[in-house]
Design a protein around this motif. Structure first.
Motif, PDB file in Angstrom:
ATOM      1  N   THR A 113       0.675  -0.933   0.333  1.00  0.00           N
ATOM      2  CA  THR A 113      -0.496  -0.023   0.193  1.00  0.00           C
ATOM      3  C   THR A 113       0.520   1.377  -0.057  1.00  0.00           C
ATOM      4  O   THR A 113       0.655   2.265  -0.676  1.00  0.00           O
ATOM      5  CB  THR A 113      -0.976  -0.109   1.168  1.00  0.00           C
ATOM      6  N   PHE A 146       0.895   3.575  -2.974  1.00  0.00           N
ATOM      7  CA  PHE A 146       0.683   4.769  -3.312  1.00  0.00           C
ATOM      8  C   PHE A 146       0.917   5.996  -1.555  1.00  0.00           C
ATOM      9  O   PHE A 146       0.556   6.984  -1.525  1.00  0.00           O
ATOM     10  CB  PHE A 146      -1.114   4.552  -2.835  1.00  0.00           C
ATOM     11  N   GLN A 172       3.156   8.471  -2.001  1.00  0.00           N
ATOM     12  CA  GLN A 172       3.410   9.565  -2.424  1.00  0.00           C
ATOM     13  C   GLN A 172       2.879  10.370  -3.037  1.00  0.00           C
ATOM     14  O   GLN A 172       2.625  11.613  -1.997  1.00  0.00           O
ATOM     15  CB  GLN A 172       4.339   9.851  -3.673  1.00  0.00           C
ATOM     16  N   LYS A 173       1.168   9.762  -2.693  1.00  0.00           N
ATOM     17  CA  LYS A 173      -0.321  10.477  -2.915  1.00  0.00           C
ATOM     18  C   LYS A 173      -0.678  10.754  -1.402  1.00  0.00           C
ATOM     19  O   LYS A 173      -1.146  11.817  -1.025  1.00  0.00           O
ATOM     20  CB  LYS A 173      -0.999   9.781  -3.574  1.00  0.00           C
ATOM     21  N   LEU A 174      -0.606  10.130  -0.246  1.00  0.00           N
ATOM     22  CA  LEU A 174      -1.163  10.430   0.636  1.00  0.00           C
ATOM     23  C   LEU A 174      -0.351  10.919   1.787  1.00  0.00           C
ATOM     24  O   LEU A 174       0.608  11.625   2.039  1.00  0.00           O
ATOM     25  CB  LEU A 174      -0.836   8.963   1.410  1.00  0.00           C
ATOM     26  N   HIS A 175      -1.035  11.933   2.525  1.00  0.00           N
ATOM     27  CA  HIS A 175      -0.933  12.604   4.003  1.00  0.00           C
ATOM     28  C   HIS A 175       0.353  12.199   5.071  1.00  0.00           C
ATOM     29  O   HIS A 175       0.122  11.029   4.761  1.00  0.00           O
ATOM     30  CB  HIS A 175      -1.929  13.306   4.697  1.00  0.00           C
ATOM     31  N   SER A 213      -2.193  10.194   6.943  1.00  0.00           N
ATOM     32  CA  SER A 213      -2.998   8.381   6.828  1.00  0.00           C
ATOM     33  C   SER A 213      -1.566   7.293   6.689  1.00  0.00           C
ATOM     34  O   SER A 213      -1.973   6.122   7.120  1.00  0.00           O
ATOM     35  CB  SER A 213      -3.901   8.963   5.395  1.00  0.00           C
ATOM     36  N   SER A 248       6.702   8.366   4.226  1.00  0.00           N
ATOM     37  CA  SER A 248       6.045   7.268   3.211  1.00  0.00           C
ATOM     38  C   SER A 248       7.733   5.919   3.431  1.00  0.00           C
ATOM     39  O   SER A 248       7.141   4.891   3.431  1.00  0.00           O
ATOM     40  CB  SER A 248       5.599   7.558   2.309  1.00  0.00           C
TER      41      SER A 248
END
Lengths: 633, 103
Positions: free
Chosen positions: A18, A22, A24-27, A30, A117
């Protein structure tokens, strides 16, 4: 409940996927929830599975879960299957639980890092690989996890890759452990060719049926596996990578280079203990390696200035204790010490992380000091961790596990006075170097401003680990002090009990007393020399004025010059050979062929003059010569 | 009826013709003359066929000569076209001047 076993390693892998896809796109928030959540689920599941394993143990005290056949090549069909018994259960719970606490701590520690991340992705991948390693039923699957944790170790040591020193440390760790891994791979080949399977239980059964004690094949394969264990667990002679591995973020040092991965070697030996029992010389070597390593690393820890390097050498030394225990056949003592060590060493590293953050990435203990009032909670938890590492009697977990190892090193039929003496001396050194960093960090008056205080998320793991460092030892009490044998009775379903020659309780009691006194003397010694005050500094400088003491100090500071040794005899000759042979001499053959072709081309291209009449002359002459030859023949 | 020409006389004439043609091919630089020399060599070969055919009383030699003639006609047409191109490019008929493809 036991059917959910496969989810325990699968969940961290899911977290890794996960975050890798993804992340790079999460805050940040999250990412933290994903990264920690999957590990938390895995840890909770591990505890539930263990509870059900203990409350209603399956037939024969083991549970095998086969998922599918990995591959089928001739007679070789390794399976993806997990094996849960007392040994792997304890390791699994400790790894998952300590891993979870350290992930929780990392939320705060890594806050604001640009690789947030990436960090959690690697950490999840690490925990997944480590759990695969522990639960693997097949040596090949174990090897997959083994290489997986090695990869994560490499990635995380070089996590801050913009500093080339970190990259070099990562490469060093990778290459040095690779030497061990290569040995282990050869060991697997040997086991497969001689016994025809890589399933651990199958191998152990076959080995004990076919090989007598001391059989050459058993000795060879045990020695090769030991090579792998020595590399991963940073034991002599492959210990040099661990101190440099401290280049990674501190939670990484806590999780990978103290609590879990470096004990993979201990687990491997305990897992294949039947093989090692069949090879007495190798088992003796395990004990000797452990004893020598614990002393060498302990002495080096005495002189380091970087707080994390002290703890790194201390880790090497404590794993030396575990090897010592394995070598004398005290299997459950080694696992006991693994467990308590995971608690208190993770605690010490996390406390160190707080200190380093508070002082703006300051690692030098001589520039610290006076943090007692600034970071009271860290002070108390660090004190508990230090006490446990120095085996402060009766109240700490470290006391019970180390005491068990020392006693069994003496009383085992494979043990002896020398092994005990090494461990005894090691215990003395341990308490000196532990309280050396403790006093230098927290005593005296504050030298610099505290820039960042730990939040709640960083505090919880410290408190939990501190509690475990105190009470973790009560599951196994010696005969002289309560005689509770919860852990070893449980482990006896997977590991054979110690073959003891003496069970003299009065000796045991008096030795316990001496060990306790010695660790207290060590603390007093540290108190005399390593407080932050002009008087103590003067004492230290007086010692350093003696040239011999100074030379010894430098020698120990450089880790007994092992790096210099390897540099002189391995790295530099290799680099020299590579430089000398820059134009690979084997290439001469191929380059020669090319040169011949080119020369012939130059010669023959003269004949292509572009003059048609010359060509005609050539054709005519050729025909004349050919006809002439035919005539003559 | 004239007496039959002996075989070796015919072959000697053919050989001489061939040698003359070859010599012309090798020593002349003018492309037209080189083509002429090739024609002479072809005819020398044709003569050898005819002589051999009459020796054995077979028509094969004469048939081969017809082939040689057609082949020569084709060769000359291609050759003359090349000569025209050569002249167009180099403004000369010297074969040695067309040596741009030397190695």
């Amino acid at each position: 409940m036991l059917e959910l076993l496969w989810l325990i390693p699968a969940l961290p892998f899911a977290g890794f996927l996960t975050l890798a896809l993804f992340g790079q796109k999460l805050h940040e928030k999250s990412i933290a929830v994903t990264g920690v959540g999957f590990i938390g689920l895995s840890a909770a599941l591990a505890i539930l599975v263990s509870a059900s394993f203990i409350s209603s143990p399956p037939q024969g005290y083991f549970y095998t879960q086969t998922l599918w056949t990995w591959m089928q090549v001739g007679g070789f069909s390794p399976k993806i299957s997990f094996y849960l018994d007392a040994l792997s259960m304890i390791m699994m719970v400790v790894v998952a639980f300590v891993g979870f606490l350290i992930h929780l701590y990392s939320i705060g520690y890594m806050k604001g890092d640009e690789g947030y991340s990436r960090f959690f992705a690697y950490m999840n991948l690490f925990v997944g690989s480590m759990l695969t390693l522990l639960l693997a039923e097949d040596l090949l699957l174990l090897y997959l996890g083994w290489e997986g944790v090695g990869l994560c170790s490499y990635l995380l040591i070089g996590f801050w890759y913009k500093d080339s020193a970190n990259g070099r440390a990562a490469i060093k760790a990778f290459i040095v452990t690779r030497i061990g891994d290569a040995s282990m791979a050869v060991g697997l080949f040997l086991l497969f060719t001689s016994l025809g399977t890589l399933s651990i239980q199958g191998l152990m059964n076959l080995a004990s049926q076919r090989w007598p004690v001391g059989a050459p094949l058993a000795v060879a394969s045990a020695a090769l596996l030991l090579g792998g264990a020595v590399g991963k667990s940073a034991q002599l002679p492959l210990q040099t990578w661990l101190p440099d591995a401290m280049a990674g973020p501190t939670p990484v040092s806590a999780l990978i280079h103290a609590a879990t991965m470096v004990t993979a070697g201990v687990y491997l030996i305990a897992r294949t203990h039947i093989l090692f029992t069949l090879a007495p010389p190798v088992q003796t070597a395990v004990a000797v390696i452990g004893a020598v390593t614990l002393l060498i690393a302990g002495f080096s820890a005495l002189t380091q200035r970087d707080i994390k390097r002290v703890l790194a050498y201390s880790t090497i030394s404590q794993i030396g204790y575990m090897f010592l225990a394995l070598g004398v056949g005290a299997w459950s003592a080694a696992i006991f010490h693994f467990m308590t060590h995971a608690f208190f060493k993770a605690l010490l590293f996390l406390g160190t992380g707080v200190v380093i953050l508070a002082l703006n990435q300051e690692h030098d203990i001589f520039k610290m000091g006076g943090l007692r009032n600034e970071l009271p909670l860290t002070f108390w938890t660090f004190l508990i961790g230090s006490a446990s590492l120095s085996a402060l009697p009766l109240i700490t977990a470290g006391f019970y596990s180390k005491d068990l190892i020392l006693w069994q090193a003496l009383s085992s039929e494979r043990g002896g006075v020398w092994l005990w003496a090494a461990g005894f001396l090691g215990a003395f050194i341990t308490s000196i170097y532990t309280f050396r960093i403790f006093f230098l960090t927290f005593s005296g008056s504050a030298t610099s401003q505290v820039s960042r205080k730990p939040g709640v998320l960083m505090t919880i793991p410290l408190v939990v680990l501190a509690v475990l460092s105190l009470i973790g030892g009560f599951i196994e009490l010696p005969e002289t002090l309560g005689n509770s044998r919860l852990l070893s009775n449980f482990l006896q379903t997977a590991l054979p009990p110690l073959q003891a020659v003496t069970t003299d309780y009065s000796t045991q009691g008096s030795l316990q007393f001496i060990t306790s006194v010695v660790s207290l003397i060590g603390i007093i010694f540290a108190y005399r020399y390593f407080l932050h005050s002009p008087q103590h500094t003067g004492r230290r400088e007086n010692i350093m004025k003696n040239p011999v003491a100074y030379a010894v100090h430098c020698f120990l500071f450089k880790g007994w010059n092992f790096d210099l040794l390897y540099d002189t005899f391995l790295v530099r000759p290799f680099l020299w050979a590579a430089r000398t042979n820059r134009n690979d001499f084997v290439d001469l053959i191929y380059r020669g062929m090319a040169a011949i072709c080119r020369a012939s081309n130059t010669v023959l291209s003269f004949t292509q003059s572009g003059k048609v009449r010359w060509y005609a002359t050539g054709i005519a002459l050729g025909i004349v010569i050919l006809v002439g030859i035919v005539e003559i023949l | 009826m004239t007496a039959a020409v002996p075989l070796h006389h015919g072959l000697i004439v053919a050989g001489i013709l061939f040698a003359v043609g070859l010599l012309g091919l090798l020593v002349r630089r003018n492309v037209i003359f080189i083509l002429l020399s090739i024609e002479i060599m072809l005819n020398a070969a044709g003569l050898a066929f005819v002589v051999a055919g009459s020796k054995w009383g077979q028509v094969d030699g004469q048939i081969m000569f017809i082939f040689v003639l057609t082949m020569a006609a084709a060769e000359v047409s291609v050759g003359l076209a090349l000569v025209l191109q050569l002249y167009h490019h180099t403004k000369t008929l010297d074969a040695d001047s067309a040596n741009k493809m030397r190695g």
